[in-house]
Write a protein that holds these residues in place. Structure first.
Motif, PDB file in Angstrom:
ATOM      1  N   VAL A 169      42.786  46.854  62.965  1.00 25.83           N
ATOM      2  CA  VAL A 169      41.486  47.349  63.414  1.00 25.83           C
ATOM      3  C   VAL A 169      40.991  48.516  62.562  1.00 25.83           C
ATOM      4  N   TYR A 170      41.900  49.241  61.922  1.00 23.62           N
ATOM      5  CA  TYR A 170      41.473  50.376  61.108  1.00 23.62           C
ATOM      6  C   TYR A 170      40.771  49.944  59.823  1.00 23.62           C
ATOM      7  N   ASP A 171      40.853  48.669  59.470  1.00 24.06           N
ATOM      8  CA  ASP A 171      40.079  48.191  58.324  1.00 24.06           C
ATOM      9  C   ASP A 171      38.594  48.477  58.519  1.00 24.06           C
ATOM     10  N   GLU A 172      38.142  48.401  59.767  1.00 23.00           N
ATOM     11  CA  GLU A 172      36.725  48.565  60.061  1.00 23.00           C
ATOM     12  C   GLU A 172      36.248  50.001  59.873  1.00 23.00           C
ATOM     13  N   ILE A 173      37.150  50.968  59.981  1.00 25.26           N
ATOM     14  CA  ILE A 173      36.721  52.374  59.947  1.00 25.26           C
ATOM     15  C   ILE A 173      37.378  53.170  58.821  1.00 25.26           C
ATOM     16  N   ALA A 174      38.039  52.504  57.890  1.00 29.98           N
ATOM     17  CA  ALA A 174      38.799  53.219  56.860  1.00 29.98           C
ATOM     18  C   ALA A 174      37.935  54.180  56.055  1.00 29.98           C
ATOM     19  N   TRP A 179      61.363  65.827  50.972  1.00 32.48           N
ATOM     20  CA  TRP A 179      61.551  64.393  51.149  1.00 32.48           C
ATOM     21  C   TRP A 179      60.745  63.603  50.122  1.00 32.48           C
ATOM     22  N   ASN A 180      61.142  62.368  49.923  1.00 23.78           N
ATOM     23  CA  ASN A 180      60.417  61.434  49.058  1.00 23.78           C
ATOM     24  C   ASN A 180      59.721  60.420  49.961  1.00 23.78           C
ATOM     25  N   PRO A 181      58.434  60.629  50.271  1.00 25.72           N
ATOM     26  CA  PRO A 181      57.777  59.786  51.268  1.00 25.72           C
ATOM     27  C   PRO A 181      57.408  58.405  50.742  1.00 25.72           C
ATOM     28  N   VAL A 182      57.544  57.416  51.600  1.00 25.63           N
ATOM     29  CA  VAL A 182      57.019  56.073  51.383  1.00 25.63           C
ATOM     30  C   VAL A 182      56.322  55.675  52.680  1.00 25.63           C
ATOM     31  N   GLY A 183      55.321  54.813  52.585  1.00 28.54           N
ATOM     32  CA  GLY A 183      54.547  54.489  53.765  1.00 28.54           C
ATOM     33  C   GLY A 183      54.374  53.008  53.992  1.00 28.54           C
ATOM     34  N   VAL A 184      54.212  52.645  55.252  1.00 29.14           N
ATOM     35  CA  VAL A 184      53.892  51.270  55.616  1.00 29.14           C
ATOM     36  C   VAL A 184      52.771  51.301  56.642  1.00 29.14           C
ATOM     37  N   ASP A 185      51.822  50.384  56.484  1.00 28.26           N
ATOM     38  CA  ASP A 185      50.695  50.309  57.404  1.00 28.26           C
ATOM     39  C   ASP A 185      50.175  48.881  57.400  1.00 28.26           C
ATOM     40  N   LEU A 186      49.491  48.524  58.487  1.00 34.70           N
ATOM     41  CA  LEU A 186      48.938  47.178  58.605  1.00 34.70           C
ATOM     42  C   LEU A 186      47.583  47.048  57.923  1.00 34.70           C
ATOM     43  N   SER A 187      46.873  48.165  57.774  1.00 34.89           N
ATOM     44  CA  SER A 187      45.489  48.136  57.298  1.00 34.89           C
ATOM     45  C   SER A 187      45.403  48.193  55.778  1.00 34.89           C
ATOM     46  N   THR A 188      44.919  47.139  55.188  1.00 35.27           N
ATOM     47  CA  THR A 188      44.752  47.099  53.739  1.00 35.27           C
ATOM     48  C   THR A 188      43.784  48.167  53.259  1.00 35.27           C
ATOM     49  N   ARG A 189      42.725  48.385  54.000  1.00 36.83           N
ATOM     50  CA  ARG A 189      41.709  49.339  53.555  1.00 36.83           C
ATOM     51  C   ARG A 189      42.180  50.786  53.704  1.00 36.83           C
ATOM     52  N   VAL A 216      50.247  58.109  65.663  1.00 39.01           N
ATOM     53  CA  VAL A 216      49.930  56.678  65.586  1.00 39.01           C
ATOM     54  C   VAL A 216      50.399  55.864  66.782  1.00 39.01           C
ATOM     55  N   HIS A 217      51.187  56.431  67.703  1.00 37.83           N
ATOM     56  CA  HIS A 217      51.781  55.556  68.711  1.00 37.83           C
ATOM     57  C   HIS A 217      50.738  54.917  69.624  1.00 37.83           C
ATOM     58  N   THR A 218      49.596  55.591  69.824  1.00 36.01           N
ATOM     59  CA  THR A 218      48.558  54.991  70.655  1.00 36.01           C
ATOM     60  C   THR A 218      47.803  53.877  69.925  1.00 36.01           C
ATOM     61  N   ASP A 219      48.007  53.769  68.611  1.00 31.38           N
ATOM     62  CA  ASP A 219      47.400  52.681  67.839  1.00 31.38           C
ATOM     63  C   ASP A 219      48.277  51.435  67.821  1.00 31.38           C
ATOM     64  N   ARG A 245      39.351  56.997  69.070  1.00 33.46           N
ATOM     65  CA  ARG A 245      39.572  56.097  70.201  1.00 33.46           C
ATOM     66  C   ARG A 245      38.340  55.264  70.546  1.00 33.46           C
ATOM     67  N   ASN A 246      37.162  55.881  70.547  1.00 38.65           N
ATOM     68  CA  ASN A 246      35.977  55.131  70.938  1.00 38.65           C
ATOM     69  C   ASN A 246      35.592  54.081  69.902  1.00 38.65           C
ATOM     70  N   ARG A 247      36.192  54.153  68.713  1.00 40.39           N
ATOM     71  CA  ARG A 247      35.911  53.172  67.669  1.00 40.39           C
ATOM     72  C   ARG A 247      36.916  52.025  67.652  1.00 40.39           C
ATOM     73  N   VAL A 248      38.186  52.329  67.807  1.00 39.16           N
ATOM     74  CA  VAL A 248      39.203  51.276  67.691  1.00 39.16           C
ATOM     75  C   VAL A 248      40.039  51.117  68.947  1.00 39.16           C
ATOM     76  N   GLY A 249      39.866  51.991  69.930  1.00 44.67           N
ATOM     77  CA  GLY A 249      40.655  51.898  71.142  1.00 44.67           C
ATOM     78  C   GLY A 249      42.003  52.579  71.002  1.00 44.67           C
ATOM     79  N   ALA A 250      42.717  52.696  72.114  1.00 41.60           N
ATOM     80  CA  ALA A 250      44.038  53.325  72.114  1.00 41.60           C
ATOM     81  C   ALA A 250      44.845  52.780  73.274  1.00 41.60           C
ATOM     82  N   THR A 251      46.152  52.697  73.086  1.00 41.11           N
ATOM     83  CA  THR A 251      47.085  52.293  74.123  1.00 41.11           C
ATOM     84  C   THR A 251      47.741  53.528  74.708  1.00 41.11           C
TER      85      THR A 251
END
Length: 221
Positions: free
Chosen positions: A6-11, A64-74, A108-111, A176-182
């Motif tokens: 859903v974050y693709d829409e607001i990236a 630390w040497n950070p690396v990241g993972v995310d679902l949103s391509t944008r 990010v846990h609410t996402d 939250r009002n854009r993508v919602g939250a759990t």
């Protein structure tokens, strides 16, 4: 079922408007909590749900040497300028078992509709003794049930105990009002850590006068 990014829409809005408009400094204690609970270290640190990678700089400051993972391509299109990234579902991390000494999840846990499954994955990829730091919106004082329009108080209405997904928000300037939250009530959130086999070792709250963030440190035994 393939999760929807859903974050693709607001990236673009997130990177170019939301982040620059955020209050400078550390008013809700995100940086302070990360520094306190994760602390200095070395080696790889995986950020689950890294978004645009805005926490990578602090992770490097801590050694630390950070690396990241995310679902949103944008979102990752911005993150790749800040840290090495991979596109992936947080409930099926593209990391082998017991590979990492540290994992963080920053606001990010609410996402993540199935955060208990994410915690099980975190436990899987951590080596014994590895550290996980969760920094998230406070489950007791933030959510669709909480009106934070008065900076001196939070008005809590019905809904805290329910646990649900919503786009309801006290502000139209946030996420939250854009993508919602759990929402997970506090006992359900803590229980998810225990069910994943993680051992809770420390906590922190951030924000004044009513906490906005709750941070949790856990280790894989």
């Amino acid at each position: 079922m393939t999760p929807i990014a859903v974050y693709d829409e607001i990236a673009d809005w997130y990177e170019k408007q939301f982040l620059p408009a955020s209050t400078p400094g550390d008013p809700i204690g995100i940086r302070a909590s990360l520094a306190e609970l994760l602390g200095p270290g070395d080696g790889l640190c995986l950020e689950v749900g890294c978004g645009t990678g805005v926490h990578a700089a602090q992770l490097r400051e801590l050694g630390w040497n950070p690396v990241g993972v995310d679902l949103s391509t944008r979102m990752l299109a911005y993150a790749r300028e800040r840290l090495p990234i991979a596109r992936g579902d947080a409930t099926r991390l593209p990391v082998r078992d017991a590979a990492l000494g540290a994992v963080v999840a920053m606001m990010v846990h609410t996402d993540m509709p199935d955060y208990p499954a994410v915690l099980r994955e975190v436990a899987r990829v951590l080596r014994p003794g590895g550290v996980f730091v969760h920094v998230g919106v406070h489950p007791a004082f933030c959510g669709g049930f909480a009106d934070r329009s008065d900076p001196e108080a939070v008005v809590i209405s019905r809904g805290y105990l329910d646990g649900y997904w919503t786009k309801h928000s006290w502000t139209t300037e946030g996420v939250r009002n854009r993508v919602g939250a759990t929402h997970l009530p506090l006992p359900a959130l803590l229980r998810a850590f225990l069910d994943a086999g993680l051992v809770l070792t420390d906590f922190a709250e951030g924000g004044d006068p009513v906490p906005t963030t709750l941070s949790i440190k856990a280790i894989r035994p």
